[in-house]
Design a protein around this motif. Structure first.
Motif, mmCIF file in Angstrom:
data_model
loop_
_atom_site.group_PDB
_atom_site.id
_atom_site.type_symbol
_atom_site.label_atom_id
_atom_site.label_comp_id
_atom_site.label_asym_id
_atom_site.label_seq_id
_atom_site.Cartn_x
_atom_site.Cartn_y
_atom_site.Cartn_z
ATOM 1 N N ASP A 196 -0.095 10.379 -4.903
ATOM 2 C CA ASP A 196 0.976 9.426 -5.211
ATOM 3 C C ASP A 196 2.336 9.966 -4.782
ATOM 4 N N THR A 197 2.554 11.266 -5.046
ATOM 5 C CA THR A 197 3.855 11.815 -4.638
ATOM 6 C C THR A 197 3.980 11.856 -3.125
ATOM 7 N N LEU A 198 2.859 12.097 -2.432
ATOM 8 C CA LEU A 198 2.923 12.108 -0.966
ATOM 9 C C LEU A 198 3.346 10.744 -0.448
ATOM 10 N N ILE A 199 2.751 9.691 -1.059
ATOM 11 C CA ILE A 199 3.082 8.347 -0.581
ATOM 12 C C ILE A 199 4.513 7.988 -0.935
ATOM 13 N N ILE B 73 -1.808 1.043 15.682
ATOM 14 C CA ILE B 73 -1.741 2.274 14.879
ATOM 15 C C ILE B 73 -0.462 2.301 14.049
ATOM 16 N N LEU B 74 0.648 1.889 14.672
ATOM 17 C CA LEU B 74 1.929 1.885 13.966
ATOM 18 C C LEU B 74 1.892 0.941 12.769
ATOM 19 N N MET B 75 1.380 -0.285 13.007
ATOM 20 C CA MET B 75 1.361 -1.282 11.935
ATOM 21 C C MET B 75 0.420 -0.869 10.812
ATOM 22 N N PHE B 76 -0.727 -0.284 11.179
ATOM 23 C CA PHE B 76 -1.677 0.079 10.133
ATOM 24 C C PHE B 76 -1.169 1.272 9.322
ATOM 25 N N GLY B 77 -0.489 2.207 9.987
ATOM 26 C CA GLY B 77 0.114 3.303 9.235
ATOM 27 C C GLY B 77 1.175 2.811 8.268
ATOM 28 N N LEU B 78 1.961 1.833 8.729
ATOM 29 C CA LEU B 78 2.989 1.264 7.862
ATOM 30 C C LEU B 78 2.352 0.551 6.676
ATOM 31 N N TRP B 79 1.238 -0.127 6.899
ATOM 32 C CA TRP B 79 0.523 -0.824 5.813
ATOM 33 C C TRP B 79 0.040 0.180 4.770
ATOM 34 N N ILE B 80 -0.544 1.290 5.237
ATOM 35 C CA ILE B 80 -1.089 2.272 4.291
ATOM 36 C C ILE B 80 0.032 2.896 3.478
ATOM 37 N N LEU C 128 -11.052 -3.628 -0.110
ATOM 38 C CA LEU C 128 -10.496 -4.971 0.141
ATOM 39 C C LEU C 128 -9.122 -4.880 0.797
ATOM 40 N N LEU C 129 -8.247 -4.013 0.222
ATOM 41 C CA LEU C 129 -6.885 -3.914 0.761
ATOM 42 C C LEU C 129 -6.889 -3.329 2.163
ATOM 43 N N ILE C 130 -7.771 -2.342 2.389
ATOM 44 C CA ILE C 130 -7.839 -1.727 3.718
ATOM 45 C C ILE C 130 -8.290 -2.754 4.754
ATOM 46 N N SER C 131 -9.270 -3.590 4.374
ATOM 47 C CA SER C 131 -9.755 -4.570 5.357
ATOM 48 C C SER C 131 -8.702 -5.642 5.608
ATOM 49 N N LEU C 132 -7.990 -6.035 4.553
ATOM 50 C CA LEU C 132 -6.894 -6.997 4.756
ATOM 51 C C LEU C 132 -5.837 -6.426 5.689
ATOM 52 N N GLY C 133 -5.522 -5.141 5.524
ATOM 53 C CA GLY C 133 -4.538 -4.505 6.396
ATOM 54 C C GLY C 133 -5.029 -4.438 7.822
ATOM 55 N N LEU C 134 -6.329 -4.142 7.984
ATOM 56 C CA LEU C 134 -6.890 -4.102 9.343
ATOM 57 C C LEU C 134 -6.752 -5.457 10.018
ATOM 58 N N ILE C 135 -7.108 -6.517 9.272
ATOM 59 C CA ILE C 135 -7.068 -7.859 9.864
ATOM 60 C C ILE C 135 -5.633 -8.235 10.244
ATOM 61 N N SER C 136 -4.690 -8.004 9.301
ATOM 62 C CA SER C 136 -3.322 -8.480 9.576
ATOM 63 C C SER C 136 -2.666 -7.663 10.671
ATOM 64 N N SER C 137 -2.923 -6.347 10.697
ATOM 65 C CA SER C 137 -2.288 -5.565 11.771
ATOM 66 C C SER C 137 -2.947 -5.862 13.107
ATOM 67 N N PHE C 138 -4.245 -6.223 13.084
ATOM 68 C CA PHE C 138 -4.877 -6.638 14.346
ATOM 69 C C PHE C 138 -4.232 -7.911 14.871
ATOM 70 N N LEU C 139 -4.011 -8.882 13.960
ATOM 71 C CA LEU C 139 -3.395 -10.143 14.397
ATOM 72 C C LEU C 139 -2.000 -9.902 14.952
ATOM 73 N N ILE C 140 -1.215 -9.091 14.230
ATOM 74 C CA ILE C 140 0.166 -8.840 14.678
ATOM 75 C C ILE C 140 0.179 -8.164 16.035
ATOM 76 N N SER C 141 -0.677 -7.154 16.226
ATOM 77 C CA SER C 141 -0.639 -6.448 17.508
ATOM 78 C C SER C 141 -1.268 -7.280 18.611
ATOM 79 N N PHE C 142 -2.140 -8.246 18.231
ATOM 80 C CA PHE C 142 -2.692 -9.126 19.257
ATOM 81 C C PHE C 142 -1.616 -10.066 19.803
ATOM 82 N N PHE C 143 -0.771 -10.589 18.912
ATOM 83 C CA PHE C 143 0.227 -11.541 19.387
ATOM 84 C C PHE C 143 1.469 -10.865 19.942
#
Lengths: 106, 95, 183
Positions: A62-65, C31-38, C47-62
């Motif tokens: 948590d602190t890392l994030i 990679i940039l968008m998914f890192g920002l999501w995480i 669930l959240l990881i897959s949602l992030g994968l889908i949305s960053s894929f869409l953004i980088s596709f367009f």
């Protein structure tokens, strides 16, 4: 670690104080932007650095994030503060404000 | 350490009051914009300090991030809006 | 004439080469968008990881051609040189900030400052180098960029003589070296 945190927080407070006093004391709008835009930027940088040093006490995921998020804030401020300053200066220039110059006293 | 954070937050509030002087009594509109910008950049740090005081950093940090974005967009939009007001400030420079 | 000459042989395999050309900026944006999501979400549910994968894929596709407009491998070298440029800029910012702090706390402030506008011309061509130069000038206290156009002409509002004199020299050399442009 606490000493580093306190040192950086106090440094940031000094920069913020300089910014606030500079905003009040400067004679015109263009020169007011100098302390407002940039002493505040370095103040944010120093204070966030101090908070990062403080939060390094108990290290976990948590602190890392939260440290990464604070670095994101610093990055964004360093990107956005010159842009905002430049936008305000541009508005002043287009409105036709003259800048303050030293008057000749005799 | 928590008292030190409290004192820092109080001092920041005092500095915000000092910038509020420029936001209220500034002679031109753009001076007020400068004051508001300075207050916003102090508020980001104040939110982070409140998060550390309450022990809920991970919640307040999101609010601080959103506030930084919002402050930037506010300043941009307001300064764009005052682009087209030519001659609005003339009377303040008559002296 | 030259345009029609270039168009001829490229027309046939433009589809394939376009695909490969857009592959690298697409993956970089992803990679940039998914890192920002995480970093922003901070949770590792499936669930959240897959949602992030889908949305960053869409953004980088367009929008893959929005962040890196015409991608060359030169970008990596520029990136490395830019990271080397940052500590020098930071040190310069800190030095100049203390100068401005001294001005602000000085009791006879109006005798010390002397605001004026200086104009100088540079040879910077690309948009990103002009933007970096303008933002570096604004971040160094004592100087604010008033306007900068695509011909490389900068108008700078300086607060006193000392910060105005130091201006076009060393920082311009550094920025020119970072982006690999000719003087």
């Amino acid at each position: 670690m606490d000493i580093l945190a306190i040192f950086f927080l106090v440094t940031g407070l000094i920069f913020f104080t300089g910014g606030a006093i500079g905003i009040i004391r400067m004679p015109d709008f263009y020169s007011r932007l100098h302390p407002a835009g940039k002493l505040d930027t370095l103040g944010i940088f120093a204070m966030v650095l101090g908070l990062i040093f403080y939060s390094l006490h108990h290290f976990s995921m948590d602190t890392l994030i939260s440290i990464l998020k604070m670095l994101l804030i610093v990055f964004f401020v360093f990107l956005s503060s010159p842009t905002a300053t430049h936008s305000i200066v541009d508005a002043g220039m287009r409105a036709g404000l003259r800048h303050w110059t030293k008057k000749k006293r005799r | 350490m928590s008292t030190f954070f409290l004192c820092t937050a109080l001092f920041l509030c005092f500095l915000m009051l000092a910038s509020l002087y420029r936001a209220i009594f500034g002679p031109t509109v753009l001076d007020r914009l400068v004051g508001v910008n300075a207050i916003g950049s102090k508020t980001v740090i104040l939110l982070l300090l409140i998060g550390f005081l309450y022990g809920r950093v991970e919640m307040f940090i999101d609010i601080a991030l959103a506030y930084a974005f919002l402050n930037f967009i506010t300043v941009l939009a307001a300064s764009r809006y005052f682009h087209k007001r030519k001659g609005l400030y003339e009377e303040s420079f008559l002296e | 004439m030259t345009i029609s000459k270039d168009n001829g042989p490229e027309g046939k395999k433009s589809l394939l080469s376009n695909f490969f050309k857009s592959c690298i900026p697409f993956s970089l944006t992803f990679i940039l968008m998914f890192g920002l999501w995480i970093v922003l979400s901070g949770k590792f549910d499936p669930l959240l990881i897959s949602l992030g994968l889908i949305s960053s894929f869409l953004i980088s596709f367009f929008f893959y051609d929005l962040l890196f407009p015409d991608f060359t491998f030169n970008y990596f070298a520029i990136c490395i040189r830019f990271i080397q440029y940052i500590p020098w800029l930071l040190w310069e910012i800190i030095k100049a900030n203390f100068h401005l702090l001294f001005i602000v706390f000085h009791p006879r402030l109006k005798d010390l400052i002397d605001p004026h506008i200086i104009v100088f011309k540079t040879n910077l061509k690309t948009d990103i180098s002009i933007t970096t130069m303008a933002n570096s000038i604004t971040l160094t206290p004592g100087t604010i960029t008033v306007s900068a156009n695509s011909d490389g002409i900068f108008r700078v509002h300086a607060i006193d003589k000392a910060s105005a004199e130091a201006l076009p020299g060393k920082m311009l050399d550094k920025v020119t070296k970072v982006f690999g442009e000719e003087k």
